[in-house]
Design a protein around this motif. Structure first.
Motif, short mmCIF file in Angstrom:
data_model
loop_
_atom_site.label_atom_id
_atom_site.label_comp_id
_atom_site.label_asym_id
_atom_site.label_seq_id
_atom_site.Cartn_x
_atom_site.Cartn_y
_atom_site.Cartn_z
N UNK A 188 0.86 -1.19 0.00
CA UNK A 188 0.00 0.00 0.00
C UNK A 188 0.90 1.24 0.00
N UNK A 189 1.19 1.70 -1.21
CA UNK A 189 2.05 2.86 -1.44
C UNK A 189 1.19 4.02 -1.92
N UNK A 190 1.26 5.13 -1.19
CA UNK A 190 0.36 6.27 -1.44
C UNK A 190 1.19 7.54 -1.55
N UNK A 191 1.00 8.30 -2.67
CA UNK A 191 1.68 9.57 -2.86
C UNK A 191 0.66 10.71 -2.71
N UNK A 192 1.11 11.82 -2.11
CA UNK A 192 0.23 12.96 -1.85
C UNK A 192 0.79 14.22 -2.51
N UNK A 193 -0.13 15.11 -2.84
CA UNK A 193 0.26 16.42 -3.37
C UNK A 193 0.54 17.37 -2.21
N UNK A 194 1.24 18.45 -2.43
CA UNK A 194 1.55 19.37 -1.33
C UNK A 194 0.32 19.97 -0.65
N UNK A 195 -0.82 20.03 -1.36
CA UNK A 195 -2.03 20.61 -0.76
C UNK A 195 -2.87 19.56 -0.03
N UNK A 196 -2.27 18.42 0.32
CA UNK A 196 -2.93 17.35 1.07
C UNK A 196 -4.03 16.68 0.26
N UNK A 197 -3.86 16.63 -1.06
CA UNK A 197 -4.73 15.83 -1.92
C UNK A 197 -4.00 14.54 -2.25
N UNK A 198 -4.77 13.50 -2.50
CA UNK A 198 -4.17 12.24 -2.91
C UNK A 198 -3.67 12.36 -4.33
N UNK A 199 -2.41 11.92 -4.57
CA UNK A 199 -1.85 11.94 -5.91
C UNK A 199 -2.00 10.57 -6.56
N UNK A 200 -1.53 9.53 -5.87
CA UNK A 200 -1.62 8.19 -6.47
C UNK A 200 -1.62 7.13 -5.39
N UNK A 201 -2.69 6.31 -5.37
CA UNK A 201 -2.72 5.10 -4.56
C UNK A 201 -2.26 3.98 -5.48
N UNK A 202 -0.96 3.68 -5.38
CA UNK A 202 -0.31 2.86 -6.40
C UNK A 202 -0.87 1.45 -6.44
N UNK A 203 -1.29 0.88 -5.31
CA UNK A 203 -1.78 -0.50 -5.28
C UNK A 203 -3.13 -0.67 -5.97
N UNK A 204 -3.83 0.51 -6.21
CA UNK A 204 -5.10 0.48 -6.94
C UNK A 204 -4.80 0.84 -8.41
N UNK A 205 -5.08 -0.09 -9.32
CA UNK A 205 -4.58 0.05 -10.69
C UNK A 205 -5.25 1.19 -11.46
N UNK A 206 -6.56 1.21 -11.58
CA UNK A 206 -7.25 2.18 -12.43
C UNK A 206 -8.19 3.09 -11.64
N UNK A 207 -8.09 3.12 -10.32
CA UNK A 207 -9.00 3.97 -9.54
C UNK A 207 -8.31 4.45 -8.28
N UNK A 208 -8.88 5.51 -7.68
CA UNK A 208 -8.32 6.12 -6.50
C UNK A 208 -9.20 5.89 -5.28
N UNK A 209 -10.48 6.19 -5.39
CA UNK A 209 -11.41 6.08 -4.26
C UNK A 209 -12.78 5.73 -4.80
N UNK A 210 -13.71 5.50 -3.89
CA UNK A 210 -15.08 5.17 -4.30
C UNK A 210 -16.05 6.17 -3.69
N UNK A 211 -17.03 6.51 -4.48
CA UNK A 211 -18.09 7.41 -4.04
C UNK A 211 -19.43 6.84 -4.50
N UNK A 212 -20.32 6.77 -3.56
CA UNK A 212 -21.67 6.25 -3.85
C UNK A 212 -21.59 4.88 -4.53
N UNK A 213 -20.63 4.08 -4.07
CA UNK A 213 -20.49 2.73 -4.59
C UNK A 213 -19.82 2.65 -5.92
N UNK A 214 -19.25 3.77 -6.42
CA UNK A 214 -18.60 3.78 -7.74
C UNK A 214 -17.14 4.17 -7.58
N UNK A 215 -16.27 3.40 -8.21
CA UNK A 215 -14.84 3.65 -8.15
C UNK A 215 -14.49 4.75 -9.14
#
Length: 644
Positions: free
Chosen positions: A136-163
């Motif tokens: 679980x390797x996670x990169x962040x932007x300087x403004x505390x936004x997620x840049x890349x959740x590397x272990x997730x191939x084509x998605x970052x997060x899920x909202x309302x059940x949708x990746x």
């Protein structure tokens, strides 16, 4: 006289009886104490097992903290490595060209895709080598936004059940990201609450470690893997219980962040706590109450119920805030069985010690009895010799007293007859001349009697000297007896030292030597009692010595009286001789004869009174000797144990 052992038997039997009774009573109370101690130990085995388990469970918790700390260090090390990779620097350079505040910025999305593609071989290789699943390797932007959740191939997060693949804002629940991307933010490692609960994180800056941040890199490890690792055989030593189970509880008020734990069917609540993960959830929930958890959030808490022990330890996040607790449930059966086995072994050891102590006490009693028997035998022998000497002296004094009495009676009778004769001479002065020859004969007889009295007085003086020598021997025997008593006292003193040394050795033996320490103390008490008896006997001997000294003083007085009698006898002999000479010289001078007769009559009366007094003194001396002989017989019978 034939001596027997009655004195030794009369002293030894009561002494041994008292000693044996004291030893029996002492061993009875010691045995009662031992039995009660064993019962108390067996009745408190469960509580003892619980106390023993407390230390072991604290060690297990320290092991868990060590695993967490090492895992966070590993996460930080990996994050530091990835943050310095050229692929990462290249991706961040591209991302900085886009709009970091727009989560759907295409430039950042393209940079993210390239970063995941370039690091995909590393992620796969890590999973292949460690068997821990995707890193679980996670990169962040300087403004505390997620840049890349590397272990997730084509998605970052899920909202309302949708990746979805966006640079989502995580500043609202990820304080560590905000902190490290602030100016001069330092690397962070430890536990932090995330959407899925507790996570062990290591976070490092990308690029420069000081000044304005360019972004950050994070490596995460799930707490479930820590719980599984703690419950595995790899973490258990020979002293650990194979039935230990572990559970992680989080404070309920952190559900605002850990939104993934809101399903109570999967993550049951206990009071103000949520069970996040466990090796046996049913056993954890059955043995962990809300009160125990509430206390465990602040301080280590323990509770034993039946054969089960539950321990709860507080867990702190990376900043030192208490955010939950680690619960450990263990089975006390093996500990109770081990303590029961130790109790049985302890009982067997105490029984062996009691048997050895009884044997030692029996041997000590035998040695003491033998020592008393030998000492009393020697004392009896010396006392017997002393009484024999005293009896011999008493017999000599009795013989001398009888002789003095007989001679005194003879002197008194002779003086009385002489007085009568002189009265006849006085009344028949005319016949005195005719009877002068007869008077001379009587005078010569009186002179011979006076010489005999003088010789008897000399003999009495010699006998008195012998009696004085006997008294000196009596006093010497008393001194020898006193020396024997001092020997007894020295033996008691050495026995006391031996008992003291035994008590010191028992104290060095610790708990196993307590019973023997009590026995040693009783032996020491008996030694002191023996010393006291020896001192009392010494006092009696001193009193006997004083009595002998008084008898010696009285004998000295008698000797002085005999010396006076001897001197008086000499004077008497000289006067009678003078009378004889005067009778011869003044046979023809009746007047001078009358005067001489008067003087002789006066002297004769005085001698008669002295003779009567001497006879009375001889009678009293004979009575005193008989009384002394009676006392010696009682002394010989009661103390020396003699029989005819």
């Amino acid at each position: 006289m034939k001596r027997n052992n009655s004195m030794r038997i009369r002293i030894l039997i009561p002494s041994l009886t008292i000693l044996v009774l004291c030893v029996i009573i002492q061993f009875y109370f010691i045995w009662r104490t031992v039995i009660e101690t064993i019962r108390e130990n067996r009745s408190s085995i469960t509580s003892e097992a619980a106390r023993a388990e407390e230390g072991r469970l604290k060690t297990r918790f320290d092991q868990a903290l060590g695993v967490i700390h090492r895992t966070s260090e590993k996460a930080l090390a990996l994050a530091s490595v990835f943050s310095a990779m050229p692929e990462v620097e290249k991706a961040y350079s591209q991302a900085r060209k886009g709009n970091m505040d727009d989560e759907n910025d295409p430039v950042i999305a393209d940079a993210r895709k390239k970063l995941k593609t370039s690091l995909s071989p590393c992620i796969s290789k890590f999973s292949e080598l460690t068997g821990l699943g995707p890193l679980q390797l996670h990169f962040h932007l300087p403004n505390a936004h997620s840049f890349a959740r590397v272990w997730r191939k084509d998605w970052q997060t899920s909202r309302n059940g949708r990746k979805i693949d966006v640079s989502d804002d995580i500043s609202g629940f990820r304080a560590t990201i905000v902190q490290i991307n602030s100016d001069n933010g330092k690397p962070i490692q430890g536990i932090e609450v995330g959407r899925g609960g507790f996570v062990i994180r290591g976070i490092a800056r990308v690029g420069q470690t000081t000044g304005k941040s360019q972004g950050s890199c994070e490596v995460m490890f799930s707490f479930d893997s820590i719980i599984s690792y703690l419950g595995s055989d790899k973490q258990k030593s020979e002293s650990d219980n194979l039935d230990d189970c572990f559970g992680i509880f989080m404070k309920k008020d952190l559900l605002s962040i850990a939104t993934g734990l809101r399903d109570e069917s999967k993550y049951p609540s206990v009071g103000s706590a949520i069970l996040c993960s466990s090796t046996d959830s049913k056993r954890i929930l059955d043995n962990t109450g809300s009160d125990l958890l509430q206390n465990g959030f602040e301080n280590p808490s323990f509770r034993a119920s039946g054969s089960t022990m539950t321990a709860v330890f507080p867990i702190e996040d990376y900043s030192g805030s208490k955010i939950g607790a680690l619960a450990i449930v263990t089975d006390l059966t093996s500990s109770i069985e081990r303590l029961n086995a130790n109790a049985v072994k302890f009982s067997d050891n105490l029984t062996w010690i009691m048997n050895v102590s009884i044997s030692a006490a029996s041997g000590a009693v035998f040695i003491i009895a033998l020592a008393i028997w030998l000492i009393l035998g020697k004392a009896q022998k010396n006392l017997g010799n002393l009484t024999d000497q005293m009896r011999s002296s008493a017999d000599n004094i009795g013989t001398f007293s009888s002789s003095v009495r007989e001679h005194s009676i003879q002197i008194a009778d002779g003086a009385t007859a002489q007085a009568a004769s002189f009265q006849e001479i006085t009344s028949s002065i005319q016949e005195s001349a005719a009877r002068t020859g007869k008077i001379n004969e009587h005078t010569q007889a009186a002179a011979n009697g006076a010489v005999k009295v003088r010789d008897d007085a000399e003999s009495s003086h010699v006998n008195m000297e012998n009696m004085m020598n006997a008294m000196v021997k009596i006093r010497q025997s008393a001194d020898e007896t006193s020396q024997i008593i001092r020997t007894i006292d020295e033996i008691a003193f050495r026995t006391n030292l031996l008992a003291l040394n035994a008590a010191v050795e028992a104290a060095r033996a610790g708990e196993a030597g307590k019973g023997f320490a009590v026995v040693a103390e009783e032996v020491r008490t008996l030694a002191r009692q023996s010393a006291e008896a020896a001192r009392n006997t010494s006092e009696l001997i001193d009193e006997s010595r004083d009595a002998v000294n008084k008898g010696e003083g009285i004998s000295t007085m008698v000797r002085e009286d005999l010396l006076k009698i001897r001197d008086e006898s000499r004077i008497l002999a000289e006067r009678i001789n003078e009378i004889s000479l005067a009778s011869k010289e003044n046979a023809t001078n009746m007047t001078q004869l009358t005067d001489a007769t008067v003087r002789i009559d006066s002297v004769t009366q005085t001698n008669a009174a002295s003779a009567e007094e001497l006879s009375s003194l001889g009678t009293e001396l004979l009575s005193l000797v008989r009384e002394n002989s009676s006392v010696l017989s009682k002394l010989e019978s009661e103390i020396s144990g003699t029989a005819d």
